[in-house]
Motif scaffolding. Structure first.
Motif, PDB file in Angstrom:
ATOM      1  N   PRO A 232      20.256  65.510  34.007  1.00 25.18           N
ATOM      2  CA  PRO A 232      21.593  65.340  33.426  1.00 25.18           C
ATOM      3  C   PRO A 232      21.970  63.859  33.311  1.00 25.18           C
ATOM      4  N   LEU A 233      22.687  63.536  32.244  1.00 24.45           N
ATOM      5  CA  LEU A 233      23.045  62.138  31.970  1.00 24.45           C
ATOM      6  C   LEU A 233      24.364  61.719  32.603  1.00 24.45           C
ATOM      7  N   LEU A 234      25.273  62.696  32.766  1.00 23.05           N
ATOM      8  CA  LEU A 234      26.659  62.349  33.059  1.00 23.05           C
ATOM      9  C   LEU A 234      26.802  61.499  34.319  1.00 23.05           C
ATOM     10  N   GLN A 235      26.100  61.872  35.380  1.00 26.68           N
ATOM     11  CA  GLN A 235      26.265  61.125  36.623  1.00 26.68           C
ATOM     12  C   GLN A 235      25.807  59.678  36.477  1.00 26.68           C
ATOM     13  N   HIS A 236      24.761  59.451  35.721  1.00 26.51           N
ATOM     14  CA  HIS A 236      24.276  58.084  35.531  1.00 26.51           C
ATOM     15  C   HIS A 236      25.263  57.269  34.679  1.00 26.51           C
ATOM     16  N   VAL A 237      25.808  57.904  33.656  1.00 27.12           N
ATOM     17  CA  VAL A 237      26.786  57.205  32.809  1.00 27.12           C
ATOM     18  C   VAL A 237      28.038  56.853  33.619  1.00 27.12           C
ATOM     19  N   LEU A 238      28.489  57.810  34.437  1.00 31.38           N
ATOM     20  CA  LEU A 238      29.687  57.555  35.240  1.00 31.38           C
ATOM     21  C   LEU A 238      29.462  56.442  36.259  1.00 31.38           C
ATOM     22  N   VAL A 239      28.295  56.423  36.873  1.00 33.01           N
ATOM     23  CA  VAL A 239      27.994  55.358  37.832  1.00 33.01           C
ATOM     24  C   VAL A 239      28.007  53.995  37.140  1.00 33.01           C
ATOM     25  N   LEU A 240      27.405  53.907  35.971  1.00 36.49           N
ATOM     26  CA  LEU A 240      27.368  52.620  35.258  1.00 36.49           C
ATOM     27  C   LEU A 240      28.770  52.198  34.813  1.00 36.49           C
ATOM     28  N   CYS A 241      29.578  53.158  34.370  1.00 35.54           N
ATOM     29  CA  CYS A 241      30.960  52.831  33.987  1.00 35.54           C
ATOM     30  C   CYS A 241      31.742  52.328  35.197  1.00 35.54           C
ATOM     31  N   GLY A 242      31.571  53.017  36.326  1.00 33.51           N
ATOM     32  CA  GLY A 242      32.261  52.585  37.536  1.00 33.51           C
ATOM     33  C   GLY A 242      31.804  51.217  38.002  1.00 33.51           C
ATOM     34  N   PHE A 243      30.512  51.007  37.954  1.00 35.27           N
ATOM     35  CA  PHE A 243      29.953  49.712  38.348  1.00 35.27           C
ATOM     36  C   PHE A 243      30.521  48.599  37.459  1.00 35.27           C
ATOM     37  N   THR A 244      30.561  48.845  36.151  1.00 29.50           N
ATOM     38  CA  THR A 244      31.081  47.837  35.216  1.00 29.50           C
ATOM     39  C   THR A 244      32.546  47.538  35.512  1.00 29.50           C
ATOM     40  N   GLY A 245      33.339  48.585  35.696  1.00 28.48           N
ATOM     41  CA  GLY A 245      34.761  48.386  35.946  1.00 28.48           C
ATOM     42  C   GLY A 245      35.031  47.608  37.231  1.00 28.48           C
ATOM     43  N   VAL A 246      34.344  47.980  38.304  1.00 28.95           N
ATOM     44  CA  VAL A 246      34.581  47.327  39.599  1.00 28.95           C
ATOM     45  C   VAL A 246      34.178  45.848  39.555  1.00 28.95           C
ATOM     46  N   PHE A 247      33.022  45.568  38.998  1.00 30.96           N
ATOM     47  CA  PHE A 247      32.560  44.180  38.993  1.00 30.96           C
ATOM     48  C   PHE A 247      33.356  43.327  38.010  1.00 30.96           C
ATOM     49  N   LEU A 248      33.785  43.905  36.900  1.00 34.20           N
ATOM     50  CA  LEU A 248      34.653  43.141  35.986  1.00 34.20           C
ATOM     51  C   LEU A 248      35.974  42.810  36.668  1.00 34.20           C
ATOM     52  N   TRP A 249      36.509  43.775  37.402  1.00 32.08           N
ATOM     53  CA  TRP A 249      37.776  43.550  38.092  1.00 32.08           C
ATOM     54  C   TRP A 249      37.616  42.457  39.150  1.00 32.08           C
ATOM     55  N   LEU A 250      36.544  42.518  39.922  1.00 30.15           N
ATOM     56  CA  LEU A 250      36.318  41.498  40.942  1.00 30.15           C
ATOM     57  C   LEU A 250      36.149  40.115  40.319  1.00 30.15           C
ATOM     58  N   ALA A 251      35.377  40.055  39.225  1.00 26.99           N
ATOM     59  CA  ALA A 251      35.141  38.761  38.588  1.00 26.99           C
ATOM     60  C   ALA A 251      36.422  38.208  37.969  1.00 26.99           C
ATOM     61  N   ALA A 252      37.191  39.068  37.294  1.00 28.16           N
ATOM     62  CA  ALA A 252      38.443  38.610  36.677  1.00 28.16           C
ATOM     63  C   ALA A 252      39.427  38.141  37.746  1.00 28.16           C
ATOM     64  N   ARG A 253      39.459  38.860  38.856  1.00 27.66           N
ATOM     65  CA  ARG A 253      40.360  38.486  39.958  1.00 27.66           C
ATOM     66  C   ARG A 253      39.977  37.112  40.513  1.00 27.66           C
ATOM     67  N   ARG A 254      38.685  36.891  40.637  1.00 29.68           N
ATOM     68  CA  ARG A 254      38.251  35.603  41.165  1.00 29.68           C
ATOM     69  C   ARG A 254      38.505  34.471  40.159  1.00 29.68           C
ATOM     70  N   LEU A 255      38.321  34.773  38.871  1.00 31.48           N
ATOM     71  CA  LEU A 255      38.601  33.752  37.859  1.00 31.48           C
ATOM     72  C   LEU A 255      40.073  33.357  37.868  1.00 31.48           C
ATOM     73  N   ARG A 256      40.940  34.351  38.026  1.00 27.63           N
ATOM     74  CA  ARG A 256      42.375  34.047  38.044  1.00 27.63           C
ATOM     75  C   ARG A 256      42.746  33.193  39.249  1.00 27.63           C
ATOM     76  N   ARG A 257      42.097  33.458  40.383  1.00 18.38           N
ATOM     77  CA  ARG A 257      42.470  32.751  41.606  1.00 18.38           C
ATOM     78  C   ARG A 257      41.806  31.385  41.762  1.00 18.38           C
ATOM     79  N   HIS A 258      40.553  31.321  41.360  1.00 18.91           N
ATOM     80  CA  HIS A 258      39.791  30.108  41.650  1.00 18.91           C
ATOM     81  C   HIS A 258      39.280  29.387  40.417  1.00 18.91           C
ATOM     82  N   GLY A 259      39.371  29.983  39.247  1.00 18.89           N
ATOM     83  CA  GLY A 259      38.918  29.317  38.044  1.00 18.89           C
ATOM     84  C   GLY A 259      37.408  29.317  37.908  1.00 18.89           C
TER      85      GLY A 259
END
Length: 259
Positions: A232-259
């Motif tokens: 099944p594909l769904l679990q792999h797609v969901l994991v990648l979507c979650g991974f992308t969202g979490v790491f984008l959020w962490l990176a954006a948060r760090r960019l806002r705070r530290h440049g």
């Protein structure tokens, strides 16, 4: 980011905002084209590896190995534009002040990041197209148009989790240290995901932790696209979507705070 947000939130005309996105994507394209020393290795490394192990040596191995390795090396090749094209350039542009300059420009804050993502997706698509050409034209892999299109789609979109990871690393290290740090992520993660050696021949401990890596999930999607597995594909797609969202959020948060 604050300066940019102020302009964008202050009612920038839609056509002007669209043009800003377009110009950022164009500038990224020109940056890649004017730096073939960066672009060519990103595109050619996976094709050379596939030529050696998927074409020359695969004929002496089990039937279907060339198809299996097509998915693995496509995943391996797709990771590179995301990690290095995004992470290294971001770290260097933070160092040389270009990111600070862009923050002062009247443009949407997402245009800078989206331009890099678009270019990474184009580079990933080129990698997959070259590998498909080798697989079908040289290795004799038989694929339907639907399978080839599915692999191309998986590779083009599959670069996004690695863009997010590269972006986070790019906010954590200096420009000169970024390539080395990303290699410490890129190479072990490729091995531990079973991209070079099938997971079945690795120790059981490594097989159990393989699902922790995004490259493992993208490889499973690529294998399914080629019909090597029917998982099944769904679990792999969901994991990648979650991974992308979490790491984008962490990176954006760090960019806002530290440049």
């Amino acid at each position: 980011m604050n300066a940019i947000t102020t302009h964008a939130g202050g009612g920038m005309p839609r056509a002007r905002a669209f043009n800003a996105y377009l110009q950022e994507a164009r500038s990224e394209l020109l940056r890649y084209l004017r730096n073939p020393g960066f672009l060519l290795p990103v595109i050619l490394f996976p094709t050379v590896f596939y030529l050696m192990f998927g074409v020359v040596l695969a004929h002496a191995q089990a039937p279907g190995m060339a198809c299996y390795l097509l998915a693995s090396y496509a995943t391996f090749g797709v990771m590179s534009p995301g990690l290095f094209g995004f992470g290294v350039s971001l770290a260097m542009e933070r160092d040389n002040g270009l990111l600070t300059l862009k923050r002062a420009l009247p443009m949407p804050p997402a245009a800078y990041l989206l331009g890099k993502m678009v270019m990474a997706m184009i580079a990933a698509a080129l990698v997959v197209v070259l590998l498909l050409g080798l697989a079908v034209g040289v290795a004799g892999v038989v694929l339907t148009a639907r399978q080839a299109a599915a692999l191309l789609l998986a590779g083009t979109l599959g670069v996004l989790p690695f863009c997010a990871l590269g972006m986070l690393v790019g906010t954590l290290v200096k420009g000169q240290g970024a390539p080395g740090m990303l290699n410490l992520v890129y190479l072990p993660m490729s091995f531990l995901s079973g991209l070079w050696v099938p997971l079945q021949v690795l120790p059981a401990t490594l097989q159990h932790i393989a699902p922790a890596w995004p490259s493992y999930h993208l490889d499973q999607i690529a294998l399914r696209a080629l019909g090597v597995t029917q998982a099944p594909l769904l679990q792999h797609v969901l994991v990648l979507c979650g991974f992308t969202g979490v790491f984008l959020w962490l990176a954006a948060r760090r960019l806002r705070r530290h440049g």
